[in-house]
Scaffold this motif. Sequence first.
Motif, PDB file in Angstrom:
ATOM      1  N   ALA A  45      -9.295  20.563 -25.253  1.00  0.00           N
ATOM      2  CA  ALA A  45      -8.456  21.623 -25.799  1.00  0.00           C
ATOM      3  C   ALA A  45      -7.260  21.094 -26.585  1.00  0.00           C
ATOM      4  N   LEU A  46      -6.440  20.262 -25.955  1.00  0.00           N
ATOM      5  CA  LEU A  46      -5.177  19.841 -26.566  1.00  0.00           C
ATOM      6  C   LEU A  46      -4.790  18.491 -25.983  1.00  0.00           C
ATOM      7  N   ASN A  47      -4.519  17.514 -26.843  1.00  0.00           N
ATOM      8  CA  ASN A  47      -4.133  16.206 -26.322  1.00  0.00           C
ATOM      9  C   ASN A  47      -2.943  15.630 -27.082  1.00  0.00           C
ATOM     10  N   THR A  48      -2.485  14.451 -26.651  1.00  0.00           N
ATOM     11  CA  THR A  48      -1.302  13.830 -27.239  1.00  0.00           C
ATOM     12  C   THR A  48      -1.471  13.592 -28.734  1.00  0.00           C
ATOM     13  N   LEU A  49      -2.675  13.169 -29.134  1.00  0.00           N
ATOM     14  CA  LEU A  49      -2.928  12.898 -30.550  1.00  0.00           C
ATOM     15  C   LEU A  49      -2.715  14.147 -31.391  1.00  0.00           C
ATOM     16  N   GLU A  50      -3.245  15.261 -30.946  1.00  0.00           N
ATOM     17  CA  GLU A  50      -3.087  16.499 -31.724  1.00  0.00           C
ATOM     18  C   GLU A  50      -1.624  16.927 -31.791  1.00  0.00           C
ATOM     19  N   ILE A  51      -0.899  16.776 -30.675  1.00  0.00           N
ATOM     20  CA  ILE A  51       0.523  17.122 -30.672  1.00  0.00           C
ATOM     21  C   ILE A  51       1.282  16.286 -31.704  1.00  0.00           C
ATOM     22  N   TYR A  52       1.047  14.986 -31.711  1.00  0.00           N
ATOM     23  CA  TYR A  52       1.779  14.110 -32.633  1.00  0.00           C
ATOM     24  C   TYR A  52       1.336  14.308 -34.085  1.00  0.00           C
ATOM     25  N   GLN A  53       0.081  14.626 -34.286  1.00  0.00           N
ATOM     26  CA  GLN A  53      -0.346  14.940 -35.651  1.00  0.00           C
ATOM     27  C   GLN A  53       0.341  16.196 -36.164  1.00  0.00           C
ATOM     28  N   GLU A  54       0.407  17.224 -35.341  1.00  0.00           N
ATOM     29  CA  GLU A  54       1.033  18.481 -35.749  1.00  0.00           C
ATOM     30  C   GLU A  54       2.540  18.317 -35.949  1.00  0.00           C
ATOM     31  N   LEU A  55       3.136  17.378 -35.216  1.00  0.00           N
ATOM     32  CA  LEU A  55       4.568  17.112 -35.379  1.00  0.00           C
ATOM     33  C   LEU A  55       4.857  16.343 -36.664  1.00  0.00           C
ATOM     34  N   GLY A  56       3.807  15.822 -37.304  1.00  0.00           N
ATOM     35  CA  GLY A  56       4.009  14.987 -38.479  1.00  0.00           C
ATOM     36  C   GLY A  56       4.629  13.654 -38.102  1.00  0.00           C
ATOM     37  N   ALA A  57       4.274  13.154 -36.922  1.00  0.00           N
ATOM     38  CA  ALA A  57       4.863  11.927 -36.396  1.00  0.00           C
ATOM     39  C   ALA A  57       4.438  10.716 -37.216  1.00  0.00           C
ATOM     40  N   GLU A  58       5.176   9.625 -37.037  1.00  0.00           N
ATOM     41  CA  GLU A  58       4.900   8.394 -37.755  1.00  0.00           C
ATOM     42  C   GLU A  58       3.973   7.518 -36.911  1.00  0.00           C
ATOM     43  N   PHE A  59       2.818   7.189 -37.460  1.00  0.00           N
ATOM     44  CA  PHE A  59       1.828   6.397 -36.737  1.00  0.00           C
ATOM     45  C   PHE A  59       1.966   4.920 -37.091  1.00  0.00           C
ATOM     46  N   MET A  60       1.899   4.070 -36.072  1.00  0.00           N
ATOM     47  CA  MET A  60       2.007   2.638 -36.284  1.00  0.00           C
ATOM     48  C   MET A  60       0.810   2.139 -37.073  1.00  0.00           C
ATOM     49  N   GLN A  61       1.065   1.243 -38.005  1.00  0.00           N
ATOM     50  CA  GLN A  61       0.001   0.595 -38.759  1.00  0.00           C
ATOM     51  C   GLN A  61      -0.221  -0.832 -38.288  1.00  0.00           C
ATOM     52  N   GLN A  62       0.790  -1.380 -37.612  1.00  0.00           N
ATOM     53  CA  GLN A  62       0.722  -2.752 -37.111  1.00  0.00           C
ATOM     54  C   GLN A  62       1.800  -2.917 -36.038  1.00  0.00           C
ATOM     55  N   SER A  63       1.628  -3.904 -35.169  1.00  0.00           N
ATOM     56  CA  SER A  63       2.579  -4.112 -34.078  1.00  0.00           C
ATOM     57  C   SER A  63       4.011  -4.361 -34.549  1.00  0.00           C
ATOM     58  N   PRO A  64       4.231  -5.131 -35.636  1.00  0.00           N
ATOM     59  CA  PRO A  64       5.617  -5.384 -36.064  1.00  0.00           C
ATOM     60  C   PRO A  64       6.411  -4.129 -36.428  1.00  0.00           C
ATOM     61  N   ASP A  65       5.733  -2.987 -36.599  1.00  0.00           N
ATOM     62  CA  ASP A  65       6.448  -1.744 -36.898  1.00  0.00           C
ATOM     63  C   ASP A  65       7.498  -1.434 -35.838  1.00  0.00           C
ATOM     64  N   VAL A  66       7.229  -1.874 -34.595  1.00  0.00           N
ATOM     65  CA  VAL A  66       8.119  -1.528 -33.491  1.00  0.00           C
ATOM     66  C   VAL A  66       9.507  -2.145 -33.667  1.00  0.00           C
ATOM     67  N   ALA A  67       9.630  -3.132 -34.543  1.00  0.00           N
ATOM     68  CA  ALA A  67      10.934  -3.744 -34.810  1.00  0.00           C
ATOM     69  C   ALA A  67      11.803  -2.877 -35.715  1.00  0.00           C
ATOM     70  N   GLN A  68      11.182  -1.887 -36.381  1.00  0.00           N
ATOM     71  CA  GLN A  68      11.926  -0.974 -37.243  1.00  0.00           C
ATOM     72  C   GLN A  68      12.567   0.130 -36.396  1.00  0.00           C
ATOM     73  N   PRO A  69      13.566   0.844 -36.928  1.00  0.00           N
ATOM     74  CA  PRO A  69      14.163   1.952 -36.176  1.00  0.00           C
ATOM     75  C   PRO A  69      13.089   2.949 -35.728  1.00  0.00           C
ATOM     76  N   ALA A  70      13.128   3.314 -34.469  1.00  0.00           N
ATOM     77  CA  ALA A  70      12.078   4.169 -33.903  1.00  0.00           C
ATOM     78  C   ALA A  70      12.162   5.594 -34.450  1.00  0.00           C
ATOM     79  N   PRO A  71      11.026   6.217 -34.749  1.00  0.00           N
ATOM     80  CA  PRO A  71      11.024   7.619 -35.177  1.00  0.00           C
ATOM     81  C   PRO A  71      11.534   8.539 -34.060  1.00  0.00           C
ATOM     82  N   GLU A  72      11.766   9.791 -34.399  1.00  0.00           N
ATOM     83  CA  GLU A  72      12.369  10.754 -33.477  1.00  0.00           C
ATOM     84  C   GLU A  72      11.618  10.854 -32.153  1.00  0.00           C
TER      85      GLU A  72
END
Length: 418
Positions: A214-241
């Motif tokens: 019915a509803l999972n974390t992926l769908e929630i974050y997609q609908e929020l327009g969240a920022e998806f990691m493309q690579q591990s080093p992304d975590v060194a950048q300022p974290a999204p909301e």
Amino acid sequence: MKNSYIVPDNPLLQGIKVIGIGKHGSKPLPVDQIEAILTYLSAEDEVPIQKGAFYGSLLAKEPTVEEQRLLLGNGGETARLYDSLCADAPDDMKAIGVKLLGKQHLNTAEARTLGRFLFSDAAGETFRGMAASMLRMRYETDEEYQGLLEAAVSTYSPGFRDALPAREAVIQLAEPFDGVEHSYMITPLLAQVFQQAGFPVVVTMGRSAGPKYALNTLEIYQELGAEFMQQSPDVAQPAPEFGWALDQRLLSPALDRWVDRRRLIFKRPFLATLEKVLNPCKASILVTSVFHITYIEKMITLAGMAGFSGVIVLKRGLEGTLAPSIAKASGITCAVRQQDGSFLTQSFEASHEAFSAYRAGTDEVVQNPTAEANIRLIRQFISQGFTGNEDFDKRVNLATALYKQGLAWIRNYSPETA
């Protein structure tokens, strides 16, 4: 709904539902069901991975006299049964396959070899179904999980390999990827709570492998327009909301391919547990959940294998998620790695008087929850600090108080996260 999925029904799938329950729950197959399965198999149009999963379950629970008719004329001879079932699997997998059919445990090296085959594109779907079913039915050992974990890590996409620890301690949130059917999720709000406490957050997610769609974390974050990691080093950048969204499809296409397999075999295999502890960003603290209390210790052990030094495990969250029950027994168990490698643990119960303002007589059962309705509540809570939905507000406030207490305890007792 967007995540809806219907598994095509057949006698093998019905058989898995009866016998594929686990060590202490499987029932004998009724005679008419045995006949239906034999007829279905004789038509030679079965789904190979379902066939393997069925026979893995059958051998794990030990066949009754009537069920012996299903053993392809091989009685209790596991080597011959393996040859009949897994003729298309690579020759070098036979020794491991026979051990599994004989309900023997694998050492770490064997489990690593098994995992690399399971995640490969090599032929052998019946073998894959049998192995996944057998591992789940008799429960995986720590050695097996270690080997399977190493095999899963080897499937990471290039951008997620060989990550360096982040400059600051990172928290990873991980709940079952199949989400909910009768409640609202609060995961993005929890990510904010931890980030406001000074920890960048990574939230793991992926397509639902079932049994819930019915509803999972992926769908929630997609609908929020969240920022998806493309690579591990992304975590060194300022974290999204709402923290970094880590989609299994981007992390490991090989693991994501197992979603479709898992839908076909209906029951949750080892991956449902393992995928929650994968740690490509070298996070320090894992915040996860278990529905069955007996799995708390297992989750702490697996988190340690994956490199986490701190763990917070929510027990009996709503539908197994990170959202605590405001009515039933719930709470968290925290663990911190000590200098000798062992884990110190401490539990905090949601029934404690300190949390009484956030408790209620019942948990609301939400009919047909949608991402849109869920996100309205999330955004309203962010902007106002409440929504007017008493059940949702109390649950968020209880979760916030519980997790903050757990985080404070970890900070106090962990030399690595202080």
